[in-house]
Motif scaffolding. Structure first.
Motif, PDB file in Angstrom:
ATOM      1  N   VAL A   1       0.847  -0.838  -0.211  1.00 56.26           N
ATOM      2  CA  VAL A   1       0.487   0.135   0.420  1.00 56.26           C
ATOM      3  C   VAL A   1       1.014   1.438  -0.034  1.00 56.26           C
ATOM      4  O   VAL A   1       0.458   2.491  -0.418  1.00 56.26           O
ATOM      5  CB  VAL A   1      -0.861   0.154   1.232  1.00 56.26           C
ATOM      6  N   VAL A   2       1.854   0.947   0.798  1.00 55.63           N
ATOM      7  CA  VAL A   2       2.931   2.378   0.715  1.00 55.63           C
ATOM      8  C   VAL A   2       3.876   2.412  -0.624  1.00 55.63           C
ATOM      9  O   VAL A   2       4.029   3.825  -1.152  1.00 55.63           O
ATOM     10  CB  VAL A   2       3.292   1.905   2.086  1.00 55.63           C
ATOM     11  N   GLU A   3       4.521   1.298  -0.892  1.00 59.18           N
ATOM     12  CA  GLU A   3       5.001   1.279  -1.969  1.00 59.18           C
ATOM     13  C   GLU A   3       3.987   2.456  -3.461  1.00 59.18           C
ATOM     14  O   GLU A   3       4.539   3.138  -3.981  1.00 59.18           O
ATOM     15  CB  GLU A   3       5.259  -0.156  -2.276  1.00 59.18           C
ATOM     16  N   LEU A   4       2.661   1.770  -3.260  1.00 60.00           N
ATOM     17  CA  LEU A   4       2.362   2.296  -4.024  1.00 60.00           C
ATOM     18  C   LEU A   4       1.813   3.997  -4.245  1.00 60.00           C
ATOM     19  O   LEU A   4       1.627   4.995  -4.768  1.00 60.00           O
ATOM     20  CB  LEU A   4       0.210   1.641  -4.506  1.00 60.00           C
ATOM     21  N   ALA A   5       1.673   3.952  -2.941  1.00 61.65           N
ATOM     22  CA  ALA A   5       1.888   5.596  -3.053  1.00 61.65           C
ATOM     23  C   ALA A   5       2.776   6.737  -2.674  1.00 61.65           C
ATOM     24  O   ALA A   5       2.655   7.854  -2.997  1.00 61.65           O
ATOM     25  CB  ALA A   5       1.203   5.988  -0.801  1.00 61.65           C
ATOM     26  N   MET A   6       3.885   5.802  -2.087  1.00 69.27           N
ATOM     27  CA  MET A   6       5.133   6.263  -2.746  1.00 69.27           C
ATOM     28  C   MET A   6       5.028   6.866  -3.987  1.00 69.27           C
ATOM     29  O   MET A   6       5.625   7.761  -4.657  1.00 69.27           O
ATOM     30  CB  MET A   6       6.301   5.485  -1.914  1.00 69.27           C
ATOM     31  N   ARG A   7       4.992   5.682  -5.277  1.00 69.29           N
ATOM     32  CA  ARG A   7       5.089   5.621  -6.740  1.00 69.29           C
ATOM     33  C   ARG A   7       4.197   6.813  -6.824  1.00 69.29           C
ATOM     34  O   ARG A   7       5.033   7.221  -7.860  1.00 69.29           O
ATOM     35  CB  ARG A   7       4.692   4.739  -7.043  1.00 69.29           C
ATOM     36  N   GLU A   8       3.134   7.199  -6.145  1.00 66.16           N
ATOM     37  CA  GLU A   8       2.360   8.027  -6.860  1.00 66.16           C
ATOM     38  C   GLU A   8       2.527   9.161  -6.488  1.00 66.16           C
ATOM     39  O   GLU A   8       2.854   9.954  -7.728  1.00 66.16           O
ATOM     40  CB  GLU A   8       0.727   7.662  -6.829  1.00 66.16           C
TER      41      GLU A   8
ATOM     42  N   PRO B   1       2.210  17.456  -1.992  1.00 63.25           N
ATOM     43  CA  PRO B   1       1.349  17.212  -2.243  1.00 63.25           C
ATOM     44  C   PRO B   1       0.477  17.581  -3.874  1.00 63.25           C
ATOM     45  O   PRO B   1      -0.587  17.366  -3.739  1.00 63.25           O
ATOM     46  CB  PRO B   1       1.406  18.822  -1.700  1.00 63.25           C
ATOM     47  N   ASP B   2       1.133  17.567  -4.585  1.00 68.02           N
ATOM     48  CA  ASP B   2       1.272  17.614  -5.493  1.00 68.02           C
ATOM     49  C   ASP B   2       0.587  16.675  -5.753  1.00 68.02           C
ATOM     50  O   ASP B   2      -0.097  15.784  -7.561  1.00 68.02           O
ATOM     51  CB  ASP B   2       1.831  17.821  -6.225  1.00 68.02           C
ATOM     52  N   ALA B   3       0.726  15.195  -5.423  1.00 66.83           N
ATOM     53  CA  ALA B   3       0.496  14.350  -5.388  1.00 66.83           C
ATOM     54  C   ALA B   3      -1.410  14.183  -5.284  1.00 66.83           C
ATOM     55  O   ALA B   3      -2.526  12.691  -6.162  1.00 66.83           O
ATOM     56  CB  ALA B   3       1.130  12.471  -4.633  1.00 66.83           C
ATOM     57  N   ARG B   4      -2.418  14.738  -4.227  1.00 70.09           N
ATOM     58  CA  ARG B   4      -3.693  14.747  -4.126  1.00 70.09           C
ATOM     59  C   ARG B   4      -4.323  13.258  -4.004  1.00 70.09           C
ATOM     60  O   ARG B   4      -5.767  13.443  -4.433  1.00 70.09           O
ATOM     61  CB  ARG B   4      -3.770  15.013  -5.608  1.00 70.09           C
TER      62      ARG B   4
ATOM     63  N   GLY C   1       5.808  10.088  -6.087  1.00 67.77           N
ATOM     64  CA  GLY C   1       7.283  10.825  -6.343  1.00 67.77           C
ATOM     65  C   GLY C   1       8.382  10.491  -6.169  1.00 67.77           C
ATOM     66  O   GLY C   1       9.447  11.520  -5.647  1.00 67.77           O
ATOM     67  N   ALA C   2       7.923   9.492  -5.096  1.00 66.71           N
ATOM     68  CA  ALA C   2       9.332   9.892  -3.940  1.00 66.71           C
ATOM     69  C   ALA C   2      10.661   9.157  -4.209  1.00 66.71           C
ATOM     70  O   ALA C   2      10.304   7.660  -4.546  1.00 66.71           O
ATOM     71  CB  ALA C   2       8.364   9.836  -1.892  1.00 66.71           C
ATOM     72  N   GLU C   3      11.378   9.891  -4.068  1.00 67.49           N
ATOM     73  CA  GLU C   3      12.565   8.623  -3.906  1.00 67.49           C
ATOM     74  C   GLU C   3      13.203   8.240  -2.936  1.00 67.49           C
ATOM     75  O   GLU C   3      12.893   8.703  -1.692  1.00 67.49           O
ATOM     76  CB  GLU C   3      13.887   9.487  -3.875  1.00 67.49           C
ATOM     77  N   PHE C   4      13.078   6.525  -3.003  1.00 68.26           N
ATOM     78  CA  PHE C   4      13.536   5.321  -1.759  1.00 68.26           C
ATOM     79  C   PHE C   4      13.645   4.287  -2.634  1.00 68.26           C
ATOM     80  O   PHE C   4      13.715   4.042  -3.448  1.00 68.26           O
ATOM     81  CB  PHE C   4      11.672   5.201  -1.357  1.00 68.26           C
TER      82      PHE C   4
END
Length: 210
Positions: A16-23, A80-83, A25-28
């Motif tokens: 779930v968190v991986e999907l959110a991080m991809r959306e 915040p741009d991920a919305r 645009g977080a570098e991880f």
């Protein structure tokens, strides 16, 4: 440290968190471990998160976050741009908060309830009946979410973090087929998320048999 480190396990809530991080645009960096298996990885995880659970997120400053909903809100603030979390002025925000916390507080815990019936002093002879009862209850809980969904969306057309939970958790017990039979609208939402190019690879890696 200049990027996040997400500690997760295949098929678990870390997806779930991986999907959110991809959306977002977080570098991880993703560090996958068999989180229930004793050994050095488990020991390190316990040092970071006393519950020994995933997702566990190491922040760029070295601090640690746990609990997927908390991580979702952090990412929404940081990117915040991920919305994928409605803003405080969005009329959908109260409903979003309600259902996000419902999924996390009511449905998500039932997954761990039946993982190991011995934890609850359930005998071997009754463990299967116990698991089946919990699985049926989980479907009933999802039914309340189904009632609010329409044929393709949940709380409007904009992609929200709730979609990430639906797309991942439909694979958990009692399984994808049982979920689809009981919850056709949520299944359509999960299918739509799974086809999005930014998520397709993540979901296939976490659920290769799906």
């Amino acid at each position: 440290m200049s990027k996040y480190v997400l500690i997760g396990s295949e098929g678990c809530g870390s997806a779930v968190v991986e999907l959110a991080m991809r959306e977002a645009g977080a570098e991880f960096e993703l560090e996958e471990i068999p989180y229930l298996e004793p050994g050095p990885d488990r020991d390190r995880l316990l040092e970071l998160n006393p519950l020994g659970q995933v997702p566990t997120l190491i922040m760029p400053n070295g601090s640690v976050m746990t609990e997927s909903a908390a991580i979702i809100f952090h990412l929404a603030d940081a990117f915040p741009d991920a919305r994928f979390v409605p803003s405080s002025s969005d009329p959908q925000r109260p409903a979003f908060l309600r259902w996000l916390l419902y999924i996390n507080s009511e449905i998500y815990p039932t997954t761990t309830f039946a993982d190991d019936p011995r934890r609850w002093k359930i005998s071997e002879t009754k463990s299967q009946m116990y698991k089946d009862t919990i699985d049926q209850y989980r479907v009933e809980l999802w039914g309340h979410v189904e009632e609010v969904a329409d044929d393709r969306y949940f709380l409007g057309e904009r992609l929200s973090a709730i979609y990430f939970y639906i797309a991942v958790m439909r694979h958990w017990r009692p399984g994808k087929d049982a979920f689809a039979k009981a919850l056709p609208k949520l299944t359509a939402i999960a299918d739509n998320v799974s086809r999005l190019p930014q998520f397709e690879g993540i979901l296939k890696r976490n659920f290769p048999e799906a």
